[in-house]
Write a protein that holds these residues in place. Structure first.
Motif, PDB file in Angstrom:
ATOM      1  N   VAL A 172       0.822  -1.203   0.000  1.00 31.32           N
ATOM      2  CA  VAL A 172       0.000   0.000   0.000  1.00 31.32           C
ATOM      3  C   VAL A 172       0.858   1.256   0.000  1.00 31.32           C
ATOM      4  O   VAL A 172       0.520   2.261  -0.653  1.00 31.32           O
ATOM      5  CB  VAL A 172      -0.975  -0.008   1.202  1.00 31.32           C
ATOM      6  CG1 VAL A 172      -0.239  -0.074   2.538  1.00 31.32           C
ATOM      7  CG2 VAL A 172      -1.904   1.195   1.150  1.00 31.32           C
ATOM      8  N   ASN A 173       1.983   1.225   0.703  1.00 32.30           N
ATOM      9  CA  ASN A 173       2.876   2.390   0.741  1.00 32.30           C
ATOM     10  C   ASN A 173       3.452   2.691  -0.638  1.00 32.30           C
ATOM     11  O   ASN A 173       3.513   3.847  -1.076  1.00 32.30           O
ATOM     12  CB  ASN A 173       3.990   2.179   1.770  1.00 32.30           C
ATOM     13  CG  ASN A 173       4.622   0.797   1.687  1.00 32.30           C
ATOM     14  OD1 ASN A 173       4.374   0.017   0.756  1.00 32.30           O
ATOM     15  ND2 ASN A 173       5.455   0.468   2.668  1.00 32.30           N
ATOM     16  N   TYR A 174       3.854   1.654  -1.325  1.00 27.73           N
ATOM     17  CA  TYR A 174       4.420   1.780  -2.669  1.00 27.73           C
ATOM     18  C   TYR A 174       3.351   2.221  -3.669  1.00 27.73           C
ATOM     19  O   TYR A 174       3.561   3.126  -4.482  1.00 27.73           O
ATOM     20  CB  TYR A 174       5.022   0.436  -3.075  1.00 27.73           C
ATOM     21  CG  TYR A 174       5.754   0.427  -4.388  1.00 27.73           C
ATOM     22  CD1 TYR A 174       7.048   0.932  -4.497  1.00 27.73           C
ATOM     23  CD2 TYR A 174       5.165  -0.129  -5.517  1.00 27.73           C
ATOM     24  CE1 TYR A 174       7.732   0.895  -5.712  1.00 27.73           C
ATOM     25  CE2 TYR A 174       5.838  -0.172  -6.731  1.00 27.73           C
ATOM     26  CZ  TYR A 174       7.113   0.343  -6.817  1.00 27.73           C
ATOM     27  OH  TYR A 174       7.789   0.301  -8.018  1.00 27.73           O
ATOM     28  N   GLY A 175       2.186   1.565  -3.611  1.00 25.83           N
ATOM     29  CA  GLY A 175       1.116   1.894  -4.538  1.00 25.83           C
ATOM     30  C   GLY A 175       0.654   3.335  -4.410  1.00 25.83           C
ATOM     31  O   GLY A 175       0.461   4.030  -5.412  1.00 25.83           O
ATOM     32  N   MET A 176       0.483   3.803  -3.182  1.00 26.64           N
ATOM     33  CA  MET A 176       0.079   5.189  -2.968  1.00 26.64           C
ATOM     34  C   MET A 176       1.137   6.163  -3.466  1.00 26.64           C
ATOM     35  O   MET A 176       0.831   7.175  -4.099  1.00 26.64           O
ATOM     36  CB  MET A 176      -0.177   5.437  -1.483  1.00 26.64           C
ATOM     37  CG  MET A 176      -1.454   4.811  -0.957  1.00 26.64           C
ATOM     38  SD  MET A 176      -1.646   5.024   0.836  1.00 26.64           S
ATOM     39  CE  MET A 176      -1.653   6.813   0.972  1.00 26.64           C
ATOM     40  N   SER A 177       2.402   5.856  -3.202  1.00 30.64           N
ATOM     41  CA  SER A 177       3.490   6.736  -3.633  1.00 30.64           C
ATOM     42  C   SER A 177       3.553   6.833  -5.143  1.00 30.64           C
ATOM     43  O   SER A 177       3.714   7.924  -5.711  1.00 30.64           O
ATOM     44  CB  SER A 177       4.822   6.220  -3.090  1.00 30.64           C
ATOM     45  OG  SER A 177       4.830   6.216  -1.684  1.00 30.64           O
ATOM     46  N   LYS A 178       3.432   5.696  -5.815  1.00 29.73           N
ATOM     47  CA  LYS A 178       3.564   5.690  -7.264  1.00 29.73           C
ATOM     48  C   LYS A 178       2.355   6.317  -7.946  1.00 29.73           C
ATOM     49  O   LYS A 178       2.473   6.878  -9.037  1.00 29.73           O
ATOM     50  CB  LYS A 178       3.792   4.258  -7.763  1.00 29.73           C
ATOM     51  CG  LYS A 178       5.153   3.695  -7.342  1.00 29.73           C
ATOM     52  CD  LYS A 178       6.287   4.634  -7.694  1.00 29.73           C
ATOM     53  CE  LYS A 178       7.659   4.024  -7.478  1.00 29.73           C
ATOM     54  NZ  LYS A 178       8.747   5.000  -7.715  1.00 29.73           N
ATOM     55  N   SER A 179       1.172   6.230  -7.318  1.00 26.83           N
ATOM     56  CA  SER A 179       0.021   6.955  -7.849  1.00 26.83           C
ATOM     57  C   SER A 179       0.231   8.456  -7.709  1.00 26.83           C
ATOM     58  O   SER A 179      -0.148   9.233  -8.586  1.00 26.83           O
ATOM     59  CB  SER A 179      -1.252   6.542  -7.112  1.00 26.83           C
ATOM     60  OG  SER A 179      -1.591   5.206  -7.379  1.00 26.83           O
ATOM     61  N   GLY A 180       0.829   8.865  -6.598  1.00 24.61           N
ATOM     62  CA  GLY A 180       1.070  10.279  -6.358  1.00 24.61           C
ATOM     63  C   GLY A 180       1.978  10.924  -7.383  1.00 24.61           C
ATOM     64  O   GLY A 180       1.910  12.142  -7.605  1.00 24.61           O
ATOM     65  N   MET A 181       2.827  10.149  -8.029  1.00 29.24           N
ATOM     66  CA  MET A 181       3.719  10.686  -9.062  1.00 29.24           C
ATOM     67  C   MET A 181       2.922  11.298 -10.208  1.00 29.24           C
ATOM     68  O   MET A 181       3.364  12.259 -10.846  1.00 29.24           O
ATOM     69  CB  MET A 181       4.618   9.579  -9.632  1.00 29.24           C
ATOM     70  CG  MET A 181       5.558   8.964  -8.644  1.00 29.24           C
ATOM     71  SD  MET A 181       6.814  10.114  -8.056  1.00 29.24           S
ATOM     72  CE  MET A 181       7.640   9.026  -6.882  1.00 29.24           C
ATOM     73  N   ILE A 182       1.757  10.729 -10.487  1.00 27.53           N
ATOM     74  CA  ILE A 182       0.951  11.204 -11.611  1.00 27.53           C
ATOM     75  C   ILE A 182       0.505  12.638 -11.357  1.00 27.53           C
ATOM     76  O   ILE A 182       0.639  13.512 -12.227  1.00 27.53           O
ATOM     77  CB  ILE A 182      -0.262  10.280 -11.821  1.00 27.53           C
ATOM     78  CG1 ILE A 182       0.198   8.847 -12.075  1.00 27.53           C
ATOM     79  CG2 ILE A 182      -1.119  10.782 -12.980  1.00 27.53           C
ATOM     80  CD1 ILE A 182      -0.916   7.812 -12.011  1.00 27.53           C
TER      81      ILE A 182
END
Length: 318
Positions: A172-182
């Motif tokens: 979840v930490n990784y997924g949220m971070s990588k979505s935030g890049m957008i």
């Protein structure tokens, strides 16, 4: 597709340009730094040098890549500051400004991995990944954005993941971070439009140490070197796209984008109306094949299209 023929006249080079690559000591970041340097770019090789969880920093990791670049005739400096703090982000960019007086390209690739489900992950493990991937991106982008705008040129490449776009279990930490890049990249692209500062997202897949524990025996070739030319193109002055996501996996390159169905209009709604319309507003074909790709100025397109539908619906109802 056949390879494009490259001559000294057509080779896309980075002579006179300066790039910062975070997480450049190993894997994808190393491949990016080496390719840029081979094409004439001066490179700040940033890497904390830690283990995959981010523990145990080792300054020799970044220096070894610098030594490799210098041995091949290129120019590079090592930096071991952490992207996870505002001070570290500023110091990484400042290394480029102090050494060469400018920063032309910023590639944020630094990352760490700490697995855990939403239910069970510790806050420390959650925050550690968000601090490096997402906050780290903001720290270096904010530090680089002013100098890029002031010189009327800049290329920003942020790293997302299919885990950020489509999600995955136990990260979840990784997924949220990588979505935030957008969101970060889109805002940088919008705010950089008048200053020739372009920002895009790379969605890379490669077999690196982040694949530890995964059975990759049946994978096709997925070396970091397959991704590096895509990132180099996004960092090049000739790149015209901005506010986009480009995926690179096992030799395939594709544009990834957010889209909307045509949708359904009513002048008023009840909960039951929404339930009854669910299938219709999910419909994306073949009877209703229109999928809306609003692009960089999607907030305007989304609102405008929605308002137009409401206006047309009101006229029809009257």
């Amino acid at each position: 597709m056949p390879h494009s023929e490259t001559t000294p006249e057509t080779e896309m080079r980075f002579d006179g340009r300066v790039a910062v690559v975070t997480g450049a000591g190993r894997g994808l970041g190393r491949a990016y730094a080496l390719l840029l340097a081979a094409r004439g770019c001066k490179v700040v090789v940033n890497d904390l040098g830690g283990a995959i969880r981010g523990d145990g920093p080792d300054t020799n990791v970044a220096q070894s890549v610098v030594d490799e670049i210098v041995a091949a005739g290129g120019e590079a400096v090592a930096n071991a500051d952490s992207v996870a703090t505002p001070e570290g982000g500023k110091a990484i960019v400042q290394a480029a400004l102090d050494t060469w007086g400018r920063i032309d390209a910023l590639i944020h690739n630094a990352g760490n991995v700490r697995y855990g489900s939403i239910r069970d992950i510790s806050y420390d493990d959650f925050k550690s990944v968000v601090d490096v991937h997402l906050m780290g991106a903001f720290h270096v982008v904010q530090a680089a954005f002013g100098p890029m705008c002031d010189q009327n040129f800049g290329r920003i490449v942020l790293t997302s993941s299919i885990g950020g776009i489509y999600g995955n279990n136990n990260c979840v930490n990784y997924g949220m971070s990588k979505s935030g890049m957008i969101g970060l990249s889109n805002v940088a692209a919008l705010e950089g439009e008048d200053c020739n500062v372009k920002s895009n997202v790379i969605v890379p897949s490669a077999v690196t140490r982040m694949a530890e524990g995964i059975d990759v025996s049946q994978y096709p070739p997925m070396d970091p070197e397959l991704v590096a030319p895509v990132v180099a193109w996004l960092a090049h002055e000739a790149c015209t796209v901005t506010g986009e996501m480009i995926a690179s996996i096992a030799g395939r390159i594709a544009r990834v984008f957010l889209a909307e169905t045509r949708g359904v209009y009513r002048p008023s709604w009840t909960i039951e109306d929404v339930a009854a319309a669910c299938e219709a507003f999910h419909d994306k074909g073949p009877e209703n094949p229109q999928v809306l790709d609003f692009g960089l100025h999607g907030h305007v397109g989304h609102i405008g299209y929605s308002f137009q539908m409401a206006s047309e619906g009101a006229k029809t109802a009257s």
